[in-house]
Design an enzyme around this catalytic site. Structure first.
Site, PDB file in Angstrom:
ATOM      1  N   THR A   1      43.047  28.351  48.418  1.00 32.50           N
ATOM      2  CA  THR A   1      42.964  26.914  48.148  1.00 32.50           C
ATOM      3  C   THR A   1      42.344  26.611  46.800  1.00 32.50           C
ATOM      4  OG1 THR A   1      42.859  26.455  50.501  1.00 32.50           O
ATOM      5  CG2 THR A   1      41.970  24.764  49.054  1.00 32.50           C
TER       6      THR A   1
ATOM      7  N   SER B   1      45.082  33.603  51.807  1.00 30.67           N
ATOM      8  CA  SER B   1      44.345  34.781  52.293  1.00 30.67           C
ATOM      9  C   SER B   1      44.760  35.222  53.695  1.00 30.67           C
ATOM     10  CB  SER B   1      42.845  34.516  52.246  1.00 30.67           C
ATOM     11  OG  SER B   1      42.466  33.545  53.200  1.00 30.67           O
TER      12      SER B   1
ATOM     13  N   THR C   1      39.872  30.889  51.831  1.00 30.79           N
ATOM     14  CA  THR C   1      38.723  30.873  52.760  1.00 30.79           C
ATOM     15  C   THR C   1      39.079  31.421  54.138  1.00 30.79           C
ATOM     16  OG1 THR C   1      39.268  28.632  53.477  1.00 30.79           O
ATOM     17  CG2 THR C   1      37.711  28.873  51.627  1.00 30.79           C
ATOM     18  N   ASP C   2      40.362  31.430  54.501  1.00 28.45           N
ATOM     19  CA  ASP C   2      40.729  31.828  55.866  1.00 28.45           C
ATOM     20  C   ASP C   2      40.256  33.234  56.215  1.00 28.45           C
ATOM     21  OD1 ASP C   2      43.963  30.093  56.087  1.00 28.45           O
ATOM     22  OD2 ASP C   2      41.878  29.399  56.120  1.00 28.45           O
TER      23      ASP C   2
HETATM   24  N1  ASP Z   1      44.995  28.956  53.583  1.00 30.45           N
HETATM   25  C1  ASP Z   1      43.980  29.048  52.548  1.00 30.45           C
HETATM   26  C2  ASP Z   1      43.657  30.506  52.335  1.00 30.45           C
HETATM   27  O1  ASP Z   1      42.916  31.088  53.067  1.00 30.45           O
HETATM   28  C3  ASP Z   1      42.765  28.313  52.937  1.00 30.45           C
HETATM   29  C4  ASP Z   1      41.740  28.311  51.845  1.00 30.45           C
HETATM   30  O2  ASP Z   1      41.814  29.042  50.865  1.00 30.45           O
HETATM   31  O3  ASP Z   1      40.829  27.532  51.994  1.00 30.45           O
HETATM   32  O4  ASP Z   1      44.186  31.098  51.403  1.00 30.45           O
END
Ligand code: ASP
Length: 341
Positions: free
Chosen positions: A27, A73, A106-107
């Site tokens: 993100t 991620s 973040t995932d």
């Molecule tokens: N879907 C995103 C990821 O994990 C969520 C994020 O980065 O906050 O790449």
């Protein structure tokens, strides 16, 4: 311990610290169709784009961008994890590099951070950082998260603390941190151990240091890691079936982590699954779906040859189990790893 000044390795020679920012996607590197659209975005930015968006970064250090991956991620697999770790290790080996930032989705950020925490043989600061809102959003959190991450990497106190995670003005140990909310800016927490510190009003305030082995003190090495063994997580619940255990073992899993109910309790199927795993020579670790607390050793561990995960959540327990299995399948070895790392 409060550290308000970034470390300047080259202050004596008039130089500036050098920090590598290694991008993997997520993100923090994404944009949506409007500033109010906070979901369904796409990874679009490179690290240089982040540098452009945050000119204040260049006042902190000499920055070098490495665009390694552009992934969400949840798409990172063991091969990508090894790619990230090998490139981080290579950059840290450069004597000109004083610290390194990994920008990441973040995932699964906590899994990558913990893996790096276990395999990097360096005391140089490595900070993993992400964002809960895309770069295109109103009040995007990525820019300040990245700025704070660079400041933490330059703080003398960050040396030798293991891999760190910086999110939303807080500083976490890679081992302790987990994503605990699907959308909130304050999504990350260390529910059991607490955060290591806080970034507030320009100061970097560290409260304590990690106790478990990490980075240069671990026995795991990337040098001998061609690939990671397969390890699956099985979620336990009322009425759970036995088929997941058969499927994991038949697919070649060398380890199973149970996201158990409560303090690592076994449903009737999970008990049968543990027996199946023992007979198949597949390691079996009891973690918990609860998300807080410690899964403690039980008498069943002796009878069924299981390992208690301690305070590691299922996804973290899987990372440690995979690395432990690269050294030995012996039960005492696996238990020792979960007691020390
Ligand atoms: N879907 C995103 C990821 O994990 C969520 C994020 O980065 O906050 O790449």
């Amino acid at each position: 311990m409060t550290v308000s000044e970034p470390r300047r390795d080259r202050r004596s020679t008039g130089g500036r610290p050098r920090v590598v920012v290694l991008g993997t996607g997520g993100t923090i590197a994404s944009s949506a169709d409007s500033a109010t659209q906070l979901h369904d975005y796409r990874v679009t930015a490179g690290v240089e784009d982040m540098f452009t968006a945050i000119p204040e970064l260049h006042a902190l250090a000499d920055l070098r961008a490495v665009n390694l991956l552009q992934l969400d991620s949840h798409a990172i697999d063991s091969a990508a994890l090894l790619t990230i770790a090998r490139r981080v290790a290579k950059e840290l080996a450069d004597p000109e590099v004083d610290g390194l930032i990994v920008t990441h989705g973040t995932d699964t950020l906590e899994e990558t951070a913990y893996f790096l925490n276990l395999v990097l043989k360096s005391t140089k600061p490595v900070v993993v950082v992400g964002a809960m809102r895309p770069a295109s959003a109103l009040s995007a959190d990525g820019p300040l998260n990245l700025y704070n991450a660079v400041r933490v990497a330059l703080a003398p106190a960050a040396h030798g603390k293991g891999v760190l995670v910086v999110m939303n003005d807080r500083l976490f140990a890679a081992r302790d941190v987990a994503k605990a909310h699907t959308t909130a800016v304050e999504a990350f927490e260390a529910a059991e151990e607490g955060c290591l510190g806080r970034i507030a009003c320009g100061g970097i305030h560290l409260f304590h240091a990690p106790l478990r082995l990490h980075t240069a003190a671990t026995s795991f090495s990337l040098d001998r890691l061609a690939e990671l063994p397969m390890a699956d997580i099985i979620f336990d619940h009322q009425g759970a079936g036995i088929h997941h255990y058969h499927a994991a073992i038949d697919a070649g899993a060398r380890g199973i982590v149970l996201a158990a109910t409560g303090n690592g309790s076994l449903s009737p199927s999970a008990r049968l699954g543990a027996e199946l795993a023992a007979r198949a020579g597949v390691a079996f670790v009891r973690s918990s779906r609860v998300g807080r607390g410690i899964v403690t050793p039980s008498f069943d561990d002796e009878t069924l040859g299981m390992v208690a995960a301690g305070s590691l959540n299922p996804q973290k327990a899987r990372i440690l189990l995979m690395l432990a299995l690269t050294q030995s399948h012996e039960l005492h070895h696996l238990r020792s790893c979960f007691e020390r790392y």
